[in-house]
Design a protein around this motif. Structure first.
Motif, PDB file in Angstrom:
ATOM      1  N   ALA A 175      42.651  40.528  39.994  1.00 31.85           N
ATOM      2  CA  ALA A 175      42.349  39.153  39.710  1.00 31.85           C
ATOM      3  C   ALA A 175      41.395  38.079  39.607  1.00 31.85           C
ATOM      4  O   ALA A 175      40.972  37.273  39.876  1.00 31.85           O
ATOM      5  N   ILE A 176      40.475  39.561  40.917  1.00 33.20           N
ATOM      6  CA  ILE A 176      39.693  38.820  41.222  1.00 33.20           C
ATOM      7  C   ILE A 176      38.406  39.094  39.704  1.00 33.20           C
ATOM      8  O   ILE A 176      37.456  37.223  39.597  1.00 33.20           O
ATOM      9  N   VAL A 177      38.303  40.022  39.530  1.00 33.87           N
ATOM     10  CA  VAL A 177      37.332  40.075  37.765  1.00 33.87           C
ATOM     11  C   VAL A 177      38.166  39.113  37.295  1.00 33.87           C
ATOM     12  O   VAL A 177      36.981  38.623  36.338  1.00 33.87           O
ATOM     13  N   LEU A 178      39.253  38.886  36.552  1.00 28.68           N
ATOM     14  CA  LEU A 178      39.772  37.932  35.754  1.00 28.68           C
ATOM     15  C   LEU A 178      39.277  36.500  36.172  1.00 28.68           C
ATOM     16  O   LEU A 178      38.886  35.700  35.376  1.00 28.68           O
ATOM     17  N   VAL A 179      39.213  36.301  37.384  1.00 32.73           N
ATOM     18  CA  VAL A 179      39.225  34.517  37.614  1.00 32.73           C
ATOM     19  C   VAL A 179      37.603  34.701  38.643  1.00 32.73           C
ATOM     20  O   VAL A 179      37.285  33.602  37.873  1.00 32.73           O
ATOM     21  N   ARG A 180      36.924  35.626  39.269  1.00 31.59           N
ATOM     22  CA  ARG A 180      36.016  35.388  39.531  1.00 31.59           C
ATOM     23  C   ARG A 180      34.788  35.681  38.176  1.00 31.59           C
ATOM     24  O   ARG A 180      33.621  34.766  38.454  1.00 31.59           O
ATOM     25  N   GLY A 181      35.770  36.348  37.811  1.00 30.25           N
ATOM     26  CA  GLY A 181      34.541  36.324  36.621  1.00 30.25           C
ATOM     27  C   GLY A 181      35.028  35.990  35.518  1.00 30.25           C
ATOM     28  O   GLY A 181      34.021  35.252  34.385  1.00 30.25           O
ATOM     29  N   ARG A 182      35.821  34.546  35.423  1.00 25.70           N
ATOM     30  CA  ARG A 182      36.246  33.480  34.386  1.00 25.70           C
ATOM     31  C   ARG A 182      36.491  34.376  32.756  1.00 25.70           C
ATOM     32  O   ARG A 182      35.562  33.869  32.065  1.00 25.70           O
ATOM     33  N   LEU A 183      37.337  35.108  33.324  1.00 30.20           N
ATOM     34  CA  LEU A 183      37.708  36.020  31.638  1.00 30.20           C
ATOM     35  C   LEU A 183      39.314  35.061  31.944  1.00 30.20           C
ATOM     36  O   LEU A 183      39.127  35.531  30.204  1.00 30.20           O
ATOM     37  N   LEU A 184      39.606  34.802  32.663  1.00 32.22           N
ATOM     38  CA  LEU A 184      40.585  34.029  32.194  1.00 32.22           C
ATOM     39  C   LEU A 184      39.903  32.262  32.004  1.00 32.22           C
ATOM     40  O   LEU A 184      39.202  31.616  32.774  1.00 32.22           O
TER      41      LEU A 184
ATOM     42  N   ARG B 101      42.332  29.067  31.256  1.00 29.15           N
ATOM     43  CA  ARG B 101      43.288  28.672  31.519  1.00 29.15           C
ATOM     44  C   ARG B 101      43.527  28.229  32.535  1.00 29.15           C
ATOM     45  O   ARG B 101      43.877  29.162  33.925  1.00 29.15           O
ATOM     46  N   SER B 102      43.268  27.553  32.996  1.00 27.69           N
ATOM     47  CA  SER B 102      43.069  26.917  35.120  1.00 27.69           C
ATOM     48  C   SER B 102      43.842  27.388  35.468  1.00 27.69           C
ATOM     49  O   SER B 102      44.322  27.673  36.757  1.00 27.69           O
ATOM     50  N   TRP B 103      45.742  27.201  35.075  1.00 26.50           N
ATOM     51  CA  TRP B 103      47.010  27.605  35.843  1.00 26.50           C
ATOM     52  C   TRP B 103      47.198  28.847  35.645  1.00 26.50           C
ATOM     53  O   TRP B 103      47.872  28.716  36.761  1.00 26.50           O
ATOM     54  N   VAL B 104      46.472  29.032  35.259  1.00 29.89           N
ATOM     55  CA  VAL B 104      47.327  30.903  34.715  1.00 29.89           C
ATOM     56  C   VAL B 104      46.177  31.156  35.799  1.00 29.89           C
ATOM     57  O   VAL B 104      46.372  32.643  36.450  1.00 29.89           O
ATOM     58  N   ALA B 105      44.766  31.195  35.778  1.00 30.66           N
ATOM     59  CA  ALA B 105      44.322  31.435  37.072  1.00 30.66           C
ATOM     60  C   ALA B 105      44.269  30.845  38.434  1.00 30.66           C
ATOM     61  O   ALA B 105      44.374  31.986  39.442  1.00 30.66           O
ATOM     62  N   ALA B 106      44.672  30.004  38.343  1.00 29.81           N
ATOM     63  CA  ALA B 106      45.731  29.612  40.167  1.00 29.81           C
ATOM     64  C   ALA B 106      46.346  31.076  40.855  1.00 29.81           C
ATOM     65  O   ALA B 106      46.100  30.849  41.370  1.00 29.81           O
ATOM     66  N   LEU B 107      47.468  30.514  39.469  1.00 26.75           N
ATOM     67  CA  LEU B 107      48.577  31.342  40.137  1.00 26.75           C
ATOM     68  C   LEU B 107      48.136  33.599  40.281  1.00 26.75           C
ATOM     69  O   LEU B 107      48.461  34.082  40.917  1.00 26.75           O
TER      70      LEU B 107
ATOM     71  N   TRP C 206      39.191  27.469  45.265  1.00 21.32           N
ATOM     72  CA  TRP C 206      40.504  27.835  44.755  1.00 21.32           C
ATOM     73  C   TRP C 206      40.988  27.169  43.545  1.00 21.32           C
ATOM     74  O   TRP C 206      41.731  26.196  44.072  1.00 21.32           O
ATOM     75  N   PRO C 207      41.062  27.989  42.755  1.00 18.44           N
ATOM     76  CA  PRO C 207      41.825  27.195  41.319  1.00 18.44           C
ATOM     77  C   PRO C 207      42.235  26.259  41.176  1.00 18.44           C
ATOM     78  O   PRO C 207      43.208  26.850  41.798  1.00 18.44           O
ATOM     79  N   GLU C 208      42.889  25.452  40.700  1.00 21.14           N
ATOM     80  CA  GLU C 208      43.496  24.604  41.035  1.00 21.14           C
ATOM     81  C   GLU C 208      44.488  24.214  39.560  1.00 21.14           C
ATOM     82  O   GLU C 208      44.039  24.657  38.795  1.00 21.14           O
ATOM     83  N   PHE C 209      46.254  24.571  40.120  1.00 21.70           N
ATOM     84  CA  PHE C 209      46.459  24.121  39.020  1.00 21.70           C
ATOM     85  C   PHE C 209      46.343  23.007  38.294  1.00 21.70           C
ATOM     86  O   PHE C 209      46.212  21.835  38.757  1.00 21.70           O
TER      87      PHE C 209
END
Length: 348
Positions: free
Chosen positions: A70-79, A81-87, A324-327
């Motif tokens: 989760a950290i790598v995908l979201v904080r590394g901005r590999l995801l 789409r924001s709603w996917v990253a938020a979940l 906290w990434p938003e949906f």
């Protein structure tokens, strides 16, 4: 589509390696979760090799893996789409701490072969000169048992009506940040102390000392079924059944100028008082468990405001991603370009 140079201006460091970007984007509460999961896995690894250790390590190691992904995908901005990253982020950060409780049923007996019930009881008598579970034995009757069982079981509803709306639908960055920071820190500290101070509580450790058995009733049955089916059994110090409601009550009172806390804080406080009493009346906790749980709750709420204020300011200053990434249906963006964030920091 913006050019690479334009993208670099909007998202500074967008061309840096993913691992460096991940470290730069990681928030203060992310490090708290990482520290807790390392301690949890380290405690399991320190036990003798065997089938039970392998079983527990698979579970605790799985939590650490989910967190890391989760950290790598979201904080590394590999995801993108924001709603996917938020979940993914909520499941990987907040979810791992909460889910770890259900693994403690096997982890705690593996780590500790003895309990400290007698020492906790002796401490209460020595310091407080009082042990509520024993002293309140004479008040056990169908009415009191059902009353406190109702509130003890109501803890789960009280948690749900705060966690779900704030975690998944909250839009006020400061309030969401302070709430999640306090909750993560509270449960991380609590679950860690379970491993340090093991015990079963008066209900089991001192069963022969009580004169009045609890009468059969629907709410008491619900409590007993919940504890026996999902409880960690040796999870008494500190009392998180005290800590979590206290945190909610103090947090609600602190934000009483805002909706819905303006109207909910008295109700939450009333429920909290009854839940705290219930933890001792129903013989789950010693008085010291409650005192420590209460103290941790107050401490994490007091710490949450300066910690989140600093983190939001850092993210705005360095144009980092959302705390906290938003949906939403859009892509991930830097919080530094969001004027609402700056306004929220000023108002906090």
């Amino acid at each position: 589509m913006p050019s690479e140079s334009e993208a670099a201006q909007v998202y500074p460091g967008s061309n840096e390696p993913w691992w460096r970007r991940t470290l730069r984007e990681t928030a203060i509460h992310d490090f708290a979760v990482f520290a807790f999961l390392l301690i949890l896995n380290g405690a399991v690894l320190a036990t003798p090799a065997g089938a039970e250790r392998s079983f527990c390590l698979t579970r605790t190691g799985g939590l650490l893996l989910v967190f890391a992904i989760a950290i790598v995908l979201v904080r590394g901005r590999l995801l993108k789409r924001s709603w996917v990253a938020a979940l993914v982020y909520r499941l990987g950060i907040y979810g791992t701490v909460q889910i770890s409780y259900f693994f403690l049923k096997h982890v705690l007996p593996l780590i500790n072969k003895t309990t400290l019930d007698q020492r906790l009881y002796a401490f209460d008598l020595s310091v407080f000169k009082y042990e509520p579970a024993m002293a309140w034995d004479r008040f056990v009757n169908p009415t009191t048992t059902e009353w406190f069982s109702f509130f003890y079981f109501g803890y789960f509803l009280l948690m749900a009506v705060h966690v779900v709306p704030l975690l998944f639908f909250g839009r006020r960055k400061r309030i969401v940040g302070e709430f999640t920071f306090a909750m993560i820190l509270l449960f991380s500290i609590g679950h860690t102390l379970y491993m340090v101070v093991p015990g079963y509580g008066p209900y089991r450790a001192m069963a022969d000392s009580f004169q009045h058995p609890f009468p059969v009733g629907p709410w008491h049955e619900l409590v007993m079924n919940a504890v026996h089916s999902g409880g960690a059994q040796m999870d008494i110090f500190p009392s998180l059944h005290t800590g979590a409601p206290t945190m909610l009550a103090f947090f609600s009172y602190r934000n009483r100028k805002d909706l819905p806390f303006r109207y909910t804080w008295p109700v939450v406080t009333f429920c909290t008082v009854n839940i705290i009493i219930a933890t001792m009346f129903l013989r789950w906790h010693y008085l010291i468990d409650v005192v420590v749980g209460f103290s941790i709750a107050i401490s994490v709420v007091l710490l949450s405001r300066p910690a989140v204020r600093w983190e939001l300011a850092r993210r705005a200053r360095e144009n980092l991603g959302e705390l906290w990434p938003e949906f939403s249906s859009g892509g991930l963006g830097g919080s530094g370009s969001d004027s609402k964030v700056a306004g929220g920091i000023a108002a906090a």
